[in-house]
Design an enzyme around this catalytic site. Sequence first.
Site, PDB file in Angstrom:
ATOM      1  N   GLU A  21       0.151  -1.298   5.619  1.00  0.00           N
ATOM      2  CA  GLU A  21       1.235  -0.924   6.542  1.00  0.00           C
ATOM      3  C   GLU A  21       1.114   0.541   6.933  1.00  0.00           C
ATOM      4  O   GLU A  21       1.357   0.922   8.073  1.00  0.00           O
ATOM      5  CB  GLU A  21       2.601  -1.176   5.882  1.00  0.00           C
ATOM      6  CG  GLU A  21       3.790  -1.088   6.842  1.00  0.00           C
ATOM      7  CD  GLU A  21       4.394   0.303   6.974  1.00  0.00           C
ATOM      8  OE1 GLU A  21       5.263   0.474   7.830  1.00  0.00           O
ATOM      9  OE2 GLU A  21       4.000   1.242   6.234  1.00  0.00           O
ATOM     10  N   ASP A  25       0.831  -1.213   0.000  1.00  0.00           N
ATOM     11  CA  ASP A  25       0.000   0.000   0.000  1.00  0.00           C
ATOM     12  C   ASP A  25       0.862   1.259   0.000  1.00  0.00           C
ATOM     13  O   ASP A  25       2.049   1.222   0.334  1.00  0.00           O
ATOM     14  CB  ASP A  25      -0.939   0.016   1.219  1.00  0.00           C
ATOM     15  CG  ASP A  25      -0.194   0.066   2.546  1.00  0.00           C
ATOM     16  OD1 ASP A  25       0.809  -0.662   2.694  1.00  0.00           O
ATOM     17  OD2 ASP A  25      -0.598   0.845   3.423  1.00  0.00           O
TER      18      ASP A  25
HETATM   19 ZN   LIG Z   1       6.711   2.091   4.144  1.00  0.00          ZN
END
Ligand SMILES: [Zn+2]
Length: 411
Positions: free
Chosen positions: A177, A82
């Site tokens: 994340e 992401d």
């Molecule tokens: Zn990162």
Amino acid sequence: MTKTIENFLQYVTIDTQSNEYSKKVPSTEKQHNLARLLTKQLTEMGAEEITYDKEFCYVYASIPATPGYEKSPVLGFISHMDTSPDVSGADVKPRIVENYDGGDIVLNAEQNIVLSSTVFPKLATLRGQDLIVTDGTTLLGADAKAGVSEIMAMAEHLLTHPEIPHGKIRIGFTPDEEIGKGADHFNIALFGADFAYTVDGEALGKLENETFNAAGAILTIHGRNIHPGTAKDQMLNSILIAQEFHSLLPAFQNPMYTEKREGFFHINSISGNVDKTVAKYIIRDHDKTLFLQKKELFNSCAAFLNKKYGENTVTVEMEDTYYNMGEVLVHHAHLIENAAKILRELGVEPQVFPIRGGTDGSRLSFMGLPCPNLCTGGGNFHSRFEYACVQSMETVTELLVRLAVCYGRKS
Ligand SMILES: [Zn+2]
């Protein structure tokens, strides 16, 4: 063009922005677009034990040990798919600036957006190299698609060069994340590595083996609203009490005045009226003792105001978010030592830094998978001024290949 760069230019054009306000897992459906592509490419290159977790959007794969090296420890490489919710990751148009001259780079002439070497003096260190930049309207996504590209290039290199000896390598790609949830559904047992590296850092040479200890706190002040004309000795203005609370905290233990291993109290948001005010804080420190002291101080400021204004005027809901992975990694010093040694062989001076934040690795380390963070060769993350250095990224791919070799043990 090398495979690392070819991968990168392809992956950044796929929008995988995560969304901190989403209740879904993964937070955005579009992260599956990259997960699917990586699964396909891993299959095509001949990786084994490929698992595409369609429910939670994780991709796992193996590069089997070369014959005779099956007894080696299993080494993992992890990166996240992401990109940050802070800046758009849609319609990214990467551009390569060859042989960078060390000066300003006009990202977008029409909108007068310039990557300034004065604002970002670190750029000077990349003079003479090739930089990948944005068109000034989106982020680039080097965080962490540079890491994903390097891991994929390393995998392909090992699979097409069976003469390079290594133990079993596990690969893991995570979603979300950037919203702190990359480790939530990571399957450590399925991953089955003895230890791993996240490939999610910045400039070439930077190695990170510590994160903050982190907590979040919601401060609620309960006031008492009365008509201001008759408020004497009766009104409690929660806005003013919130201000008083903040003034009790050490003024210089604030992100604006701290660096390196200095911790802080950070007020993220505040909203309220006379009757009720809610303020959100984060508390950070690399040092466990100082972290505990900061949390205690925060609570005692609330207790003091309750003594002054009455019980339950101020309430604190505090929760720990993650802990300093250095506490775990100190028992696995070989991970950073080997990465540093290989970087030196590659002509790069390693710099070991504590991260002023967290990574997937901080959670994974405490879940039983020791996991320091490697550089990727990118910079200015979460920004329209993000960039990645071609030569740095290629060196990181070489670092990953040599780490794979380094952990091979002939049985
Ligand atoms: Zn990162």
